[in-house]
Write an enzyme that holds these catalytic residues in place. Structure first.
Site, mmCIF file in Angstrom:
data_model
loop_
_atom_site.group_PDB
_atom_site.id
_atom_site.type_symbol
_atom_site.label_atom_id
_atom_site.label_comp_id
_atom_site.label_asym_id
_atom_site.label_seq_id
_atom_site.Cartn_x
_atom_site.Cartn_y
_atom_site.Cartn_z
ATOM 1 N N GLU A 115 38.460 71.476 61.300
ATOM 2 C CA GLU A 115 37.587 72.641 61.075
ATOM 3 C C GLU A 115 36.125 72.214 61.000
ATOM 4 O O GLU A 115 35.238 72.920 61.498
ATOM 5 C CB GLU A 115 38.020 73.363 59.796
ATOM 6 C CG GLU A 115 39.380 74.041 59.964
ATOM 7 C CD GLU A 115 39.862 74.743 58.708
ATOM 8 O OE1 GLU A 115 39.793 75.983 58.669
ATOM 9 O OE2 GLU A 115 40.308 74.053 57.776
ATOM 10 N N GLU A 137 48.377 73.131 58.455
ATOM 11 C CA GLU A 137 48.352 73.920 57.219
ATOM 12 C C GLU A 137 49.602 74.742 56.963
ATOM 13 O O GLU A 137 50.005 74.909 55.801
ATOM 14 C CB GLU A 137 47.120 74.848 57.209
ATOM 15 C CG GLU A 137 45.807 74.164 56.897
ATOM 16 C CD GLU A 137 45.099 73.621 58.125
ATOM 17 O OE1 GLU A 137 43.910 73.298 58.044
ATOM 18 O OE2 GLU A 137 45.754 73.514 59.183
#
Length: 674
Positions: A115, A137
């Site tokens: 990210e 995730e």
């Protein structure tokens, strides 16, 4: 410079920001590291460089992700949301810099690390095999929360980004280049020059073609969201794993509106993060880290492994060791036996390596050795022949004199106590167990089976070797069945007992998968092989106090061995069990699940009481990684703790009254703390 970052400016006025966490082998985006990163961005912006390159000073990778340990102790959804919004602000600052920024990636670039890279204008990645980019995730019960859902869709297009997030699979640098996740995939030595070139040329940012943007159309999103949900439902039930379904809803509701994507991410991820499923999955992640950490007590290294036994297990252990970079000699009675093992290894190498030269290199390091000439050169000798005490003892008599004094002698026995196997060795305490699970390439756990007399150093060396070949080591005491087979067998036998009572196999399997097991016990028994199940059940019958069900014995006597013979409790066609549609009511399914799962849980308590493993957390780790016990429940002892002592004892007593002594609660429950 601070404890996380140092910045250097070159003669081209490019800022090189090194992420180098002090006293740590790995870079992780802790809350403190994020704040330090923000301060560096402010300072660098004030220096007005021509460009910024963000890179890692760690050999093993860029950034492993966010701070999962902190996730386990986050006090509330409000606190989680505050952290996420702060990360959004910092990454927005990076994205808004007036000069170009480049993420220079090697090794792992996962979760929050990816990210951060997505907030840079450009990305370049090393083509070394260790480089992996991805969003893991959903395995933690959440989805990307530091802007990843918005930025990945904008860069890759809707379907590729959603598939990457939903699958949790990581990709290589070359695949990342094909996806347009990175601008360049190059050898590591060329990365810095590529970063300089990008800063100099400042090419326009990649924009996905219309075909990749179109699925985000407001009219198409509801239809595509249904397809996503159907795809996810094939391997994850929403009541067990809500995160992928929450991601799909987030995309359906917010895609196409950047501000809504960021806001929805903060709202949804903070709620998921503090939920029971995510906290249990985070617990499992930390248990995995604990198993990995057991290897830190030794610096044992191996370059040559000798495996004796070219059957399915021995051949697959040998192939796996080759995949991890070792030279392997594989021994069996005849070259014909070895030919089948080498052929199977070739298939594994082709699937895993996908490159002709790497496959050929692997094949060159797997040496058929039916005469056993590799024994004297090996750092580790692994015996993986059939489960017969006398045959193993006779083999050790031949092997021990030929081995190096420093080499490990290990057995892959699945149930025989090591003290018995080692009786005729010159040094009985030299023998240790390395119990792999089938299929070797998929099952992460290896039981490190210890016996009286094993030195702490020998145990540490065996643990270190298991980690060296990419497995999770679990020390267990030598006792029939060790841990995994011992707790799994009562579960399987109760399923077979249900079959004897006339319950359809498909209903038994549905009860187990509805509870959260990855595969039903009847299908699992057929897959493992009913002959193997019978052999282990007979060896453990005394320990378990459970007679072997007659129908299991009858199936084996008839040659119905399961998947490998085409017929077992199921008929198998093209590798798939042919199942009738189950019709049992939910309360019946719950009852079947109680009977099977509580037998597994009760045997887990017996293992804990007898000291087969050191503590309840290690037991939970072993049962999850060795049997697939529902990870979202956190392990059998964690599950029992959640139910509560009185409730679980009540369940046992009711089942004992109805079905007999096999449901008698283990004495360990009396001291169980919830």
């Amino acid at each position: 410079m601070n404890k996380y970052f140092r910045v250097e400016y070159d003669d081209q006025k490019i800022a090189w920001l090194y992420f180098d966490t002090e006293d740590a082998a790995t870079n992780v985006l802790t809350e403190e590291a994020l704040e330090a990163f923000d301060q560096q961005l402010i300072s660098i912006a004030q220096a007005h460089p021509r460009g910024l390159v963000i890179l890692s000073a760690k050999k093993n990778g860029f950034i492993a992700g966010a701070d999962v340990k902190a996730f386990a102790t986050i006090p509330s959804a409000e606190a989680a949301k505050k952290l996420i919004l702060r990360a959004h602000d910092i990454f927005h600052r990076l994205e808004a810099l007036s000069f170009p920024s480049v993420a220079l990636i090697h090794g792992y670039c996962l979760g929050g690390g990816l990210e951060l890279a997505l907030a840079c204008r450009y990305r370049v990645a090393s083509t070394e095999a260790a480089t992996r980019l991805g969003f893991p995730e959903v395995r933690l019960g959440i989805f990307p929360g530091f802007g990843g859902s918005a930025r990945s869709i904008r860069l890759l297009g809707h379907l590729p980004a959603m598939q990457m997030m939903l699958s949790a699979r990581s990709v290589s640098a070359r695949t990342a280049k094909r996806l347009h996740l990175v601008e360049f995939a190059l050898p590591k030595r060329q990365l810095k020059n590529a970063a300089r070139q990008l800063i100099s040329d400042q090419p326009p940012a990649y924009v996905p073609p219309l075909s990749k943007r179109l699925p985000g159309n407001i009219l198409l999103r509801p239809f595509i969201a249904r397809l996503f949900r159907r795809q996810v439902a094939g391997h994850a039930r929403p009541e067990h794993y809500p995160a992928p379904y929450a991601l799909i809803d987030h995309w359906r509701n917010n895609a196409g509106h950047a501000a809504q994507m960021y806001a929805g991410e903060a709202e949804q991820v903070s709620s998921l993060l503090t939920g029971e499923t995510a906290q249990n999955l985070i617990r499992v992640f930390l248990l995995q880290d604990r198993l990995k950490g057991l290897a830190e007590k030794s610096d044992f290294t191996a370059s040559h492994v000798h495996v004796i036994g070219g059957g399915v297990m021995g051949g697959d252990i040998a192939a796996w060791c080759v995949l991890q970079g070792l030279d392997v000699t594989l021994q069996d009675r005849t070259p014909e036996h070895l030919g089948r093992a080498v052929s199977r290894a070739y298939g594994l190498f082709r699937r895993k390596l996908r490159d002709h030269y790497r496959v050929q290199n692997a094949m060159d390091r797997l040496i058929a050795d039916h005469l056993g000439e590799g024994i004297g050169k090996a750092d580790v000798v692994i015996e993986a022949i059939f489960e017969d005490i006398e045959a193993k003892q006779n083999l050790y008599k031949q092997v021990e004199p030929a081995m190096k004094a420093s080499a490990l002698l290990a057995t892959n026995t699945s149930s025989i106590p090591l003290e018995k196997l080692a009786e005729h060795l010159q040094q009985p305490a030299r023998l240790i167990g390395l119990h792999f699970f089938n299929p070797v390439a998929k099952m992460p756990l290896v039981e490190i089976v210890t016996q009286t007399g094993n030195t702490p150093q020998l145990i540490a060396d065996a643990i270190c070797f298991a980690r060296h070949i990419g497995k999770l080591p679990l020390p267990v005491k030598s006792h029939p069945g060790f841990l995994v087979n011992r707790v799994l067998m009562p579960y399987l036998l109760e399923a077979v007992t249900l079959l004897e009572e006339g319950v359809p196999a498909a209903e038994i399997d549905q009860a187990a998968t509805r509870f959260g097991m990855p595969m039903g016990p009847v299908e699992l028994a057929d897959t493992v092989g009913l002959d193997i199940c019978l052999s282990v059940a007979e060896k453990l019958s005394g320990t378990l106090g459970n007679p072997v069900p007659d129908n299991l014995r009858r199936q084996v006597e008839a040659g119905h061995l399961g998947k490998k013979s085409g017929t077992g409790f199921y008929t198998w066609t093209k590798g798939k069990a042919q199942k009738e549609k189950p019709h049992a009511a939910p309360d019946k399914l719950d009852h079947y699940a109680d009977r099977m799962i509580l037998r597994l849980v009760n045997e887990s308590m017996a293992c804990l009481r007898e000291g087969i493993v050191d503590d309840a957390d290690l037991l939970d780790a072993g049962v999850i990684f060795g049997t697939g016990f529902a990870p979202f429940l956190g392990g059998p002892m964690h599950f029992a703790r959640k139910i509560g002592k009185e409730e679980i004892l009540s369940k046992f007593r009711k089942l004992e009254y109805t079905y007999g002594n096999r449901f008698a609660p283990d004495p360990g429950w009396e001291d169980f703390q919830t």
